[in-house]
Design a protein around this motif. Structure first.
Motif, PDB file in Angstrom:
ATOM      1  N   ALA A 197       2.005  15.607 -18.064  1.00 36.74           N
ATOM      2  CA  ALA A 197       2.674  14.552 -17.291  1.00 36.74           C
ATOM      3  C   ALA A 197       1.626  13.560 -16.801  1.00 36.74           C
ATOM      4  O   ALA A 197       0.494  13.941 -16.484  1.00 36.74           O
ATOM      5  N   LEU A 198       2.012  12.307 -16.778  1.00 32.65           N
ATOM      6  CA  LEU A 198       1.129  11.252 -16.283  1.00 32.65           C
ATOM      7  C   LEU A 198       1.446  10.965 -14.823  1.00 32.65           C
ATOM      8  O   LEU A 198       2.591  11.065 -14.394  1.00 32.65           O
ATOM      9  N   VAL A 199       0.418  10.563 -14.074  1.00 30.53           N
ATOM     10  CA  VAL A 199       0.618  10.198 -12.676  1.00 30.53           C
ATOM     11  C   VAL A 199      -0.250   8.969 -12.377  1.00 30.53           C
ATOM     12  O   VAL A 199      -1.269   8.746 -13.028  1.00 30.53           O
ATOM     13  N   GLY A 200       0.170   8.169 -11.428  1.00 29.96           N
ATOM     14  CA  GLY A 200      -0.639   7.017 -11.009  1.00 29.96           C
ATOM     15  C   GLY A 200      -0.688   5.927 -12.069  1.00 29.96           C
ATOM     16  O   GLY A 200       0.259   5.722 -12.827  1.00 29.96           O
ATOM     17  N   ASP A 201      -1.821   5.237 -12.113  1.00 26.92           N
ATOM     18  CA  ASP A 201      -1.971   4.095 -13.022  1.00 26.92           C
ATOM     19  C   ASP A 201      -1.633   4.446 -14.472  1.00 26.92           C
ATOM     20  O   ASP A 201      -1.120   3.607 -15.215  1.00 26.92           O
ATOM     21  N   ALA A 202      -1.941   5.664 -14.900  1.00 26.40           N
ATOM     22  CA  ALA A 202      -1.698   6.050 -16.296  1.00 26.40           C
ATOM     23  C   ALA A 202      -0.218   5.944 -16.642  1.00 26.40           C
ATOM     24  O   ALA A 202       0.138   5.646 -17.781  1.00 26.40           O
ATOM     25  N   ALA A 203       0.657   6.140 -15.644  1.00 24.10           N
ATOM     26  CA  ALA A 203       2.103   6.113 -15.907  1.00 24.10           C
ATOM     27  C   ALA A 203       2.744   4.803 -15.488  1.00 24.10           C
ATOM     28  O   ALA A 203       3.650   4.305 -16.164  1.00 24.10           O
ATOM     29  N   TYR A 204       2.290   4.237 -14.338  1.00 20.64           N
ATOM     30  CA  TYR A 204       3.017   3.086 -13.773  1.00 20.64           C
ATOM     31  C   TYR A 204       2.091   2.177 -12.960  1.00 20.64           C
ATOM     32  O   TYR A 204       2.390   1.834 -11.816  1.00 20.64           O
ATOM     33  N   ALA A 205       0.967   1.796 -13.563  1.00 19.18           N
ATOM     34  CA  ALA A 205       0.050   0.879 -12.870  1.00 19.18           C
ATOM     35  C   ALA A 205       0.794  -0.411 -12.533  1.00 19.18           C
ATOM     36  O   ALA A 205       1.409  -1.016 -13.411  1.00 19.18           O
ATOM     37  N   PRO A 206       0.749  -0.843 -11.275  1.00 19.24           N
ATOM     38  CA  PRO A 206       1.497  -2.044 -10.921  1.00 19.24           C
ATOM     39  C   PRO A 206       0.656  -3.328 -10.976  1.00 19.24           C
ATOM     40  O   PRO A 206       1.218  -4.410 -11.002  1.00 19.24           O
ATOM     41  N   SER A 207      -0.685  -3.197 -10.992  1.00 24.09           N
ATOM     42  CA  SER A 207      -1.641  -4.319 -10.927  1.00 24.09           C
ATOM     43  C   SER A 207      -1.821  -4.762  -9.486  1.00 24.09           C
ATOM     44  O   SER A 207      -0.948  -4.544  -8.640  1.00 24.09           O
ATOM     45  N   PHE A 233      -1.649  -7.666  -8.413  1.00 23.93           N
ATOM     46  CA  PHE A 233      -0.750  -8.761  -8.035  1.00 23.93           C
ATOM     47  C   PHE A 233       0.372  -8.245  -7.137  1.00 23.93           C
ATOM     48  O   PHE A 233       0.872  -8.972  -6.287  1.00 23.93           O
ATOM     49  N   SER A 234       0.795  -7.008  -7.359  1.00 23.95           N
ATOM     50  CA  SER A 234       1.837  -6.448  -6.495  1.00 23.95           C
ATOM     51  C   SER A 234       1.230  -5.611  -5.383  1.00 23.95           C
ATOM     52  O   SER A 234       1.852  -5.373  -4.356  1.00 23.95           O
ATOM     53  N   GLY A 235      -0.009  -5.123  -5.547  1.00 26.24           N
ATOM     54  CA  GLY A 235      -0.545  -4.113  -4.642  1.00 26.24           C
ATOM     55  C   GLY A 235       0.181  -2.804  -4.890  1.00 26.24           C
ATOM     56  O   GLY A 235       0.913  -2.662  -5.882  1.00 26.24           O
ATOM     57  N   GLN A 236      -0.019  -1.837  -4.022  1.00 27.27           N
ATOM     58  CA  GLN A 236       0.712  -0.569  -4.053  1.00 27.27           C
ATOM     59  C   GLN A 236       0.211   0.418  -5.097  1.00 27.27           C
ATOM     60  O   GLN A 236       0.783   1.498  -5.228  1.00 27.27           O
ATOM     61  N   GLY A 237      -0.839   0.094  -5.862  1.00 29.87           N
ATOM     62  CA  GLY A 237      -1.295   1.031  -6.885  1.00 29.87           C
ATOM     63  C   GLY A 237      -1.764   2.349  -6.290  1.00 29.87           C
ATOM     64  O   GLY A 237      -1.432   3.429  -6.801  1.00 29.87           O
ATOM     65  N   SER A 238      -2.529   2.269  -5.184  1.00 24.52           N
ATOM     66  CA  SER A 238      -3.019   3.509  -4.556  1.00 24.52           C
ATOM     67  C   SER A 238      -1.851   4.285  -3.962  1.00 24.52           C
ATOM     68  O   SER A 238      -1.792   5.512  -4.065  1.00 24.52           O
ATOM     69  N   ASN A 282       8.303  -1.607  -7.181  1.00 25.21           N
ATOM     70  CA  ASN A 282       7.000  -2.081  -6.717  1.00 25.21           C
ATOM     71  C   ASN A 282       6.281  -2.873  -7.798  1.00 25.21           C
ATOM     72  O   ASN A 282       5.622  -3.876  -7.511  1.00 25.21           O
ATOM     73  N   GLN A 283       6.431  -2.456  -9.059  1.00 23.35           N
ATOM     74  CA  GLN A 283       5.820  -3.230 -10.145  1.00 23.35           C
ATOM     75  C   GLN A 283       6.415  -4.635 -10.203  1.00 23.35           C
ATOM     76  O   GLN A 283       5.718  -5.602 -10.507  1.00 23.35           O
TER      77      GLN A 283
END
Ligand SMILES: Cc1cc2nc3c(=O)[nH]c(=O)nc-3n(C[C@H](O)[C@H](O)[C@H](O)COP(=O)(O)OP(=O)(O)OC[C@H]3O[C@@H](n4cnc5c(N)ncnc54)[C@H](O)[C@@H]3O)c2cc1C
Length: 157
Positions: A44-54, A56-61, A99-100
């Motif tokens: 399973a992927l988690v974090g940026d690997a699955a849903y990096a928002p960039s 521009f939106s913030g919220q990646g962490s 969020n993305q």
């Protein structure tokens, strides 16, 4: 970079010169990750690997931390890993996608392209207290985290 920014005024020539001397220059494209599914088999992927928002939106962490919490909770709550992975994606996908979607409006602040956006960005930078004291976007807290109390089933949100 030097070619693209040749002929620009202000501090640009100094910045281009500094880039040439830098030994840790960071340069990349801004991109998001959209995966049709976040797991396959036992992976399973988690974090940026699955849903990096960039940025521009913030919220990646935040997404990475919330994703790790939900994935761990679902694995603890389910005997079968595929049920846990399905619960993880069911709980988080719409929150991650919402969020993305903030990236569109965020790019105007981080990388303004019009005089109005530039003026708005500069105003915010001159008065950071107004930004820091603002309530934040509703989307940032649009997910009520399940409790995962260890009883084998997630608590009601
Ligand atoms: C310029 C910039 C500004 C940002 N600003 C913000 C911000 O203001 N707010 C915010 O919330 N987010 C921001 N982000 C996004 C945030 O940094 C990421 O969303 C977050 O770090 C994602 O966490 P992660 O654990 O998923 O991935 P990462 O933090 O990228 O962690 C992945 C780790 O895996 C390691 N790794 C990679 N390949 C391997 C391998 N084969 N074997 C072992 N290890 C490996 C990497 O070295 C890295 O340590 C920004 C990002 C950038 C680039």
């Amino acid at each position: 970079m030097a070619e693209v920014f040749s002929g620009y005024g202000w501090e640009v020539p100094r910045m281009v010169a500094a880039m040439r001397d830098s030994d840790d220059l960071f340069f990349d494209v801004v991109s998001q990750i959209h995966m049709p599914r976040w797991s396959t088999g036992r992976v399973a992927l988690v974090g940026d690997a699955a849903y990096a928002p960039s940025f521009f939106s913030g919220q990646g962490s935040s997404l990475a931390l919330v994703g790790a919490y939900v994935l761990a909770g679902e694995l603890a709550a389910h005997a079968r890993h595929d049920d846990a992975f399905a619960g993880y994606e069911r709980t988080l996908r719409s929150f991650a996608e919402r969020n993305q979607a903030l990236a569109g409006e965020g790019s105007a602040g981080v990388s303004p392209r019009t005089a109005e956006d530039l003026a708005r960005r500069n105003k915010a930078l001159r008065d950071p207290a107004a930004v820091l004291n603002s309530a934040g976007r509703e989307t940032h807290s649009a997910l009520a985290l399940p409790g995962y109390d260890g009883s084998g089933a997630p608590d009601a949100p």
